[in-house]
Each structure stands twice: as C-alpha cells, then as structure tokens.
Design an enzyme around this catalytic site. Structure first.
Site, PDB file in Angstrom:
ATOM      1  N   THR A   1     -39.558 -72.597  22.004  1.00 31.57           N
ATOM      2  CA  THR A   1     -39.964 -71.235  22.369  1.00 31.57           C
ATOM      3  C   THR A   1     -40.542 -70.469  21.180  1.00 31.57           C
ATOM      4  OG1 THR A   1     -38.203 -71.197  24.023  1.00 31.57           O
ATOM      5  CG2 THR A   1     -39.156 -69.076  23.412  1.00 31.57           C
TER       6      THR A   1
ATOM      7  N   LYS B   1     -50.576 -67.839  28.212  1.00 27.50           N
ATOM      8  CA  LYS B   1     -50.227 -66.419  28.056  1.00 27.50           C
ATOM      9  C   LYS B   1     -51.402 -65.590  27.511  1.00 27.50           C
ATOM     10  CE  LYS B   1     -45.215 -66.843  27.581  1.00 27.50           C
ATOM     11  NZ  LYS B   1     -44.045 -66.319  26.826  1.00 27.50           N
TER      12      LYS B   1
ATOM     13  N   TYR C   1     -39.380 -62.841  35.351  1.00 31.05           N
ATOM     14  CA  TYR C   1     -38.460 -62.680  34.225  1.00 31.05           C
ATOM     15  C   TYR C   1     -37.158 -62.011  34.622  1.00 31.05           C
ATOM     16  CZ  TYR C   1     -42.135 -64.220  31.013  1.00 31.05           C
ATOM     17  OH  TYR C   1     -43.081 -64.965  30.336  1.00 31.05           O
TER      18      TYR C   1
ATOM     19  N   ASN D   1     -46.276 -66.530  22.304  1.00 33.99           N
ATOM     20  CA  ASN D   1     -46.016 -67.959  22.055  1.00 33.99           C
ATOM     21  C   ASN D   1     -46.884 -68.871  22.927  1.00 33.99           C
ATOM     22  OD1 ASN D   1     -44.632 -67.431  24.411  1.00 33.99           O
ATOM     23  ND2 ASN D   1     -42.768 -68.479  23.826  1.00 33.99           N
TER      24      ASN D   1
ATOM     25  N   ARG E   1     -47.338 -74.629  21.318  1.00 34.98           N
ATOM     26  CA  ARG E   1     -46.861 -73.419  20.622  1.00 34.98           C
ATOM     27  C   ARG E   1     -47.015 -73.535  19.109  1.00 34.98           C
ATOM     28  NH1 ARG E   1     -41.807 -72.838  24.766  1.00 34.98           N
ATOM     29  NH2 ARG E   1     -42.614 -71.134  26.050  1.00 34.98           N
TER      30      ARG E   1
ATOM     31  N   ARG F   1     -42.501 -78.943  29.095  1.00 34.42           N
ATOM     32  CA  ARG F   1     -41.701 -78.299  28.042  1.00 34.42           C
ATOM     33  C   ARG F   1     -41.877 -79.025  26.708  1.00 34.42           C
ATOM     34  NH1 ARG F   1     -38.429 -74.395  29.438  1.00 34.42           N
ATOM     35  NH2 ARG F   1     -36.855 -74.736  27.853  1.00 34.42           N
TER      36      ARG F   1
ATOM     37  N   GLU G   1     -40.670 -70.213  40.675  1.00 37.23           N
ATOM     38  CA  GLU G   1     -41.826 -69.615  40.010  1.00 37.23           C
ATOM     39  C   GLU G   1     -43.134 -69.991  40.717  1.00 37.23           C
ATOM     40  OE1 GLU G   1     -41.321 -70.738  35.871  1.00 37.23           O
ATOM     41  OE2 GLU G   1     -39.485 -69.546  35.716  1.00 37.23           O
TER      42      GLU G   1
ATOM     43  N   HIS H   1     -45.998 -70.500  28.815  1.00 39.49           N
ATOM     44  CA  HIS H   1     -44.716 -70.459  29.526  1.00 39.49           C
ATOM     45  C   HIS H   1     -44.593 -71.726  30.358  1.00 39.49           C
ATOM     46  CE1 HIS H   1     -41.454 -69.174  32.179  1.00 39.49           C
ATOM     47  NE2 HIS H   1     -42.184 -69.648  33.177  1.00 39.49           N
TER      48      HIS H   1
ATOM     49  N   PHE I   1     -35.707 -57.159  24.756  1.00 38.84           N
ATOM     50  CA  PHE I   1     -37.161 -57.328  24.670  1.00 38.84           C
ATOM     51  C   PHE I   1     -37.840 -57.360  26.036  1.00 38.84           C
ATOM     52  CE2 PHE I   1     -35.168 -61.555  24.414  1.00 38.84           C
ATOM     53  CZ  PHE I   1     -35.782 -62.208  25.475  1.00 38.84           C
TER      54      PHE I   1
HETATM   55  P1  CMP Z   1     -41.109 -67.728  28.182  1.00 39.72           P
HETATM   56  O1  CMP Z   1     -41.086 -69.211  28.250  1.00 39.72           O
HETATM   57  O2  CMP Z   1     -42.227 -67.032  28.852  1.00 39.72           O
HETATM   58  O3  CMP Z   1     -39.733 -67.178  28.816  1.00 39.72           O
HETATM   59  C1  CMP Z   1     -39.005 -66.115  28.278  1.00 39.72           C
HETATM   60  C2  CMP Z   1     -39.728 -65.472  27.154  1.00 39.72           C
HETATM   61  O4  CMP Z   1     -39.004 -64.544  26.431  1.00 39.72           O
HETATM   62  C3  CMP Z   1     -40.093 -66.507  26.139  1.00 39.72           C
HETATM   63  O5  CMP Z   1     -41.120 -67.309  26.653  1.00 39.72           O
HETATM   64  C4  CMP Z   1     -40.453 -65.663  24.928  1.00 39.72           C
HETATM   65  O6  CMP Z   1     -41.839 -65.408  24.809  1.00 39.72           O
HETATM   66  C5  CMP Z   1     -39.730 -64.369  25.232  1.00 39.72           C
HETATM   67  N1  CMP Z   1     -38.786 -64.025  24.179  1.00 39.72           N
HETATM   68  C6  CMP Z   1     -37.658 -64.674  23.884  1.00 39.72           C
HETATM   69  N2  CMP Z   1     -37.024 -64.044  22.860  1.00 39.72           N
HETATM   70  C7  CMP Z   1     -37.786 -62.977  22.517  1.00 39.72           C
HETATM   71  C8  CMP Z   1     -37.694 -61.955  21.552  1.00 39.72           C
HETATM   72  N3  CMP Z   1     -36.655 -61.897  20.712  1.00 39.72           N
HETATM   73  N4  CMP Z   1     -38.677 -61.035  21.497  1.00 39.72           N
HETATM   74  C9  CMP Z   1     -39.726 -61.095  22.351  1.00 39.72           C
HETATM   75  N5  CMP Z   1     -39.861 -62.037  23.296  1.00 39.72           N
HETATM   76  C10 CMP Z   1     -38.922 -62.978  23.370  1.00 39.72           C
END
Ligand code: CMP
Length: 134
Positions: free
Chosen positions: A91, A9, A49, A112, A102, A85, A126, A115, A57
């Site tokens: 996450t 990311k 997404y 984070n 992470r 994963r 994807e 992905h 968010f």
């Molecule tokens: P990712 O694996 O890219 O897939 C969904 C993303 O949503 C996740 O990683 C997080 O970075 C993001 N995400 C989840 N919850 C929140 C939150 N409360 N605020 C901002 N980003 C979020």
C-alpha cells in the site's frame, strides 16, 4: 477464473501513467473484462471505503479520489485478487517491491497509483458498485 476490481487512481491518471499500468496488467495475463474512465461519485466513494469511514484520513482520501478522473477495471485471471495485489505492491509505495505499480508510479500512501480488492468477497462487493452490469 476469478475477477477482481482495480482502480488507476487520480494521481496516476493525472500523471499520464495509466497506459503504462494497463500495459503491466495485460502483460501479467489479465483479461480486462470492463474498463471506464469516470469521476467517482460521493456515493461510490462512501460505499467503496465504508470500512475506513472512522479513519482520520477518510475525508482526505475520499476528496482525493473524487478530485479528478480515475480508470476503473474489472480484471479476470486465475487467482486474480492475489495476482493484482502482487502486481500493485505494498500500500505504501516506499514499502512496495521494485517493479510493482506502486513502486514505479506511487508517490505516497494516499497517492499510491492503484487500488485493488483485498479479498474475493471485497471484489464481488466493489465490482457490484462500479460494474453493476457485470
Ligand atoms: P486503497 O487500496 O485504495 O485502500 C485504502 C486506502 O487508504 C489505501 O489504498 C491508501 O491509499 C489509503 N490510506 C491508507 N493509509 C493512509 C493514510 N495514513 N493517509 C492517507 N491515505 C491512506
């Protein structure tokens, strides 16, 4: 053999942690079958997404993903979806196990570091968005 989709990311690329994360990917036994440094388009972000489009968010997340370069990867390994994963960790970096991507390089739930696809079906969807030639 299974394939999964990964993103290093914007936060991790900007912090110059991409090389270290790629090192972890290779050390874990993945074959990198595709890799590009790109700027995510609005269309790609919306598509990636789309299941989060109703979340509070969503706008902030899409903007952050498009703000600066990312590295996209197609990864191959036995049980690749689960293996990536596991290597990423939870996450939210504060919940991620020690030694995971992470835990090492994530700052918070939005920034984070990485992905990964959450299932084989997501991986196929994807990969088709970002690696249509594969
Ligand atoms: P990712 O694996 O890219 O897939 C969904 C993303 O949503 C996740 O990683 C997080 O970075 C993001 N995400 C989840 N919850 C929140 C939150 N409360 N605020 C901002 N980003 C979020």
């Amino acid at each position: 053999m299974e394939r999964t989709f990964a993103i290093i990311k914007p936060d991790a690329v900007a912090a110059k942690n991409a090389g270290k994360i790629i090192d972890m990917i290779e050390a874990a036994g993945f074959n990198i079958v595709g890799m590009h440094k790109i700027n995510m388009s609005q269309e790609q972000a919306n598509e990636l997404y789309k299941e989060h489009s109703a979340r509070s968010f969503f706008g902030e997340m899409v903007a952050a993903m498009m703000a600066s370069p990312i590295i996209i990867l197609a990864l191959e390994k036995e049980n690749a979806v689960l293996a990536w994963r596991d290597l990423m960790g939870a996450t939210n970096p504060k919940d991620a196990a020690a030694g995971t991507v992470r835990a090492l390089y994530g700052a918070n739930i939005g920034a984070n570091a990485a992905h990964g696809s959450d299932s084989l079906a997501s991986a196929a969807r994807e990969l088709a968005i970002f690696f249509p030639a594969l």
